[in-house]
Design a protein around this motif. Sequence first.
Motif, short mmCIF file in Angstrom:
data_model
loop_
_atom_site.label_atom_id
_atom_site.label_comp_id
_atom_site.label_asym_id
_atom_site.label_seq_id
_atom_site.Cartn_x
_atom_site.Cartn_y
_atom_site.Cartn_z
N ALA A 1 0.84 -1.20 0.00
CA ALA A 1 0.00 0.00 0.00
C ALA A 1 0.88 1.24 0.00
N HIS A 2 0.33 2.33 -0.51
CA HIS A 2 1.02 3.61 -0.41
C HIS A 2 0.01 4.69 -0.06
N ASP A 3 0.51 5.78 0.52
CA ASP A 3 -0.34 6.87 0.96
C ASP A 3 -0.83 7.69 -0.22
N PHE A 4 -1.95 8.40 -0.01
CA PHE A 4 -2.43 9.30 -1.05
C PHE A 4 -1.53 10.53 -1.15
N GLY B 1 7.33 15.18 -1.50
CA GLY B 1 7.48 14.59 -2.81
C GLY B 1 8.21 13.28 -2.84
N LYS B 2 8.46 12.66 -1.66
CA LYS B 2 9.16 11.38 -1.59
C LYS B 2 8.14 10.28 -1.30
N ALA B 3 8.08 9.32 -2.21
CA ALA B 3 7.06 8.27 -2.09
C ALA B 3 7.65 7.00 -1.52
N ASN B 4 6.84 6.32 -0.71
CA ASN B 4 7.22 5.03 -0.14
C ASN B 4 6.12 4.02 -0.42
N LEU B 5 6.51 2.77 -0.54
CA LEU B 5 5.58 1.66 -0.63
C LEU B 5 5.68 0.89 0.68
N HIS B 6 4.55 0.68 1.34
CA HIS B 6 4.54 0.01 2.63
C HIS B 6 4.05 -1.42 2.46
N TYR B 7 4.73 -2.34 3.11
CA TYR B 7 4.33 -3.74 3.05
C TYR B 7 3.88 -4.20 4.43
N HIS B 8 2.64 -4.72 4.50
CA HIS B 8 2.05 -5.20 5.74
C HIS B 8 1.71 -6.68 5.61
N THR B 9 1.51 -7.33 6.72
CA THR B 9 0.84 -8.63 6.77
C THR B 9 -0.39 -8.50 7.64
N ILE B 10 -1.39 -9.34 7.37
CA ILE B 10 -2.61 -9.33 8.17
C ILE B 10 -2.43 -10.35 9.30
N VAL B 11 -2.43 -9.86 10.51
CA VAL B 11 -2.20 -10.69 11.69
C VAL B 11 -3.54 -11.16 12.24
N GLN B 12 -3.67 -12.47 12.45
CA GLN B 12 -4.93 -13.06 12.90
C GLN B 12 -4.81 -13.67 14.29
N ASP B 13 -3.84 -13.22 15.10
CA ASP B 13 -3.59 -13.87 16.38
C ASP B 13 -4.49 -13.38 17.51
N THR B 14 -5.43 -12.52 17.19
CA THR B 14 -6.38 -12.04 18.19
C THR B 14 -7.78 -12.12 17.61
N ASP B 15 -8.78 -11.74 18.43
CA ASP B 15 -10.15 -11.73 17.93
C ASP B 15 -10.37 -10.64 16.90
N SER B 16 -9.47 -9.65 16.87
CA SER B 16 -9.58 -8.54 15.93
C SER B 16 -8.38 -8.54 14.99
N PRO B 17 -8.52 -9.04 13.76
CA PRO B 17 -7.40 -9.02 12.82
C PRO B 17 -6.90 -7.60 12.59
N ARG B 18 -5.61 -7.48 12.31
CA ARG B 18 -5.03 -6.15 12.15
C ARG B 18 -3.92 -6.18 11.11
N TRP B 19 -3.62 -4.97 10.58
CA TRP B 19 -2.49 -4.80 9.67
C TRP B 19 -1.22 -4.63 10.50
N GLN B 20 -0.17 -5.32 10.13
CA GLN B 20 1.13 -5.16 10.80
C GLN B 20 2.18 -4.73 9.77
N ILE C 1 9.44 0.48 1.64
CA ILE C 1 10.34 0.48 0.49
C ILE C 1 10.32 1.85 -0.16
N PRO C 2 11.42 2.60 -0.15
CA PRO C 2 11.45 3.89 -0.84
C PRO C 2 11.33 3.67 -2.35
#
Length: 451
Positions: free
Chosen positions: A333-336, A341-360, A365-366
């Motif tokens: 994902a990347h921000d809007f 003017g410097k762009a980054n690409l963010h890499y997450h995993t979806i963590v399912q170790d709780t009752d509420s899944p979350r992005w980690q 990556i520049p």
Amino acid sequence: MAGGDGGVNGEEPAREIPDEITDEILLRLPSRSALARAAAASGGFRALVSSPGFLRRHRALHHREDPGALLGVFTFSLTRDGAGGGVGTGFHPAEPPHPAAAAARAVAGAADFSFGFLPAAADRDPSAADGAGAGASEGWLVRDYRDARFLLDRVAPGTERGTVFTELAVCDPLSRRYALLPLIPEDLADTVDGVLNVFGGRRACEPFLAPAEPCDADAEPPFTVFWTARCQRKVAAFAFSSRDGRWRALPSPDCFIWRRHRSPFSCPMHTVWNRRQYAHGRFYWVDCLTNRWLVLDTRTMELTLSIIPSPAGYWEEHVAIVEAPGGKVGVFAHDFHHPGGKANLHYHTIVQDTDSPRWQLEKTIPLPWPADYHRPFSVRGTANGCLILEVSEEKPAFMASYRVRDAELFKIDVKSFQLEKICQARCAGGAAGECCWPYFGVPPSLSLPTI
């Protein structure tokens, strides 16, 4: 001098490996890309690994872990009047110095990516479903690509079903073989009403291919096609299997309402819900604003709705789901906005170790391209753990409408996180009017028909 039956200087003479042992060694190579390298090393190896019997056995043994090499990108765009085959439609092979450039050129020369072998509208003959077609591809729109197969549809000739229940064809452009699917039965079709248009307003349905299924070495590869439609208060979903030639209905999540909680400043609905993504046996549709994930599990044939809060600043066209190692769901994902003017690409995993899944967040990556409100890059497609980025000095794809633009296509994957240029391409269309799929495969000499 040779002594007795020994070799020179008393060494044992070289012994040839028996063919049956060579066969077993080559059969255990983990991919057809490895087979291609072995074939280049020896004429004997090449004759062995290119035989249909050997390839069928190899496919049966390595089905899950053998997508082949990334050979290029296939794009499909609509014209202004809604017909298929707009500017940029076709296969864009990887270019030198990409390591798969030679194989990509061979595929581009051997395959018919115009789909001219599909039957013309007036010639629908189910008895010819497994043979070569005898008509133009006029009227067909490319809807999906997966595992060397394409799924196309067109408004069913001679019916009043319109753009909701279209005629479907699964085909293989290398072998030029295809299968026409039977129309969805009337008893299932009657359960669908209040359908909302998708796919740029040209269709009111979303058909797509399931991952290839394992099969015996001598069997024809089976396939599954899903068909979905967005109704006002439910998801209409059916599945077709080539194993029995029948359609079946899938239940909709309870109280699913498409229009609720959408901001007037957010993306149009067709843009949000056209972004179908896949990882490890599940398809996902992600609504970042409302944190809703619609999930289709291809193993249980169930549709469910999950709530997974998204990080602030992400819109759906900035998000791409990929298959991460260890069975995890990865998200690029990347921000809007890009401060400075410097762009980054963010890499997450979806963590399912709780009752509420979350992005980690796992990695940032520049990106090498300066960016602002008119950033030069956009997320285009994913497959097999890799993401395709389009880079253009013109407006990004999701803002470009039908503007024609020269672009470069890059790959980044979850193993190396390194940008790799694939090719240059002439593109047109926006997020709802153009589709883009990474094309994985092997040289034609190592290919078997998938239909």
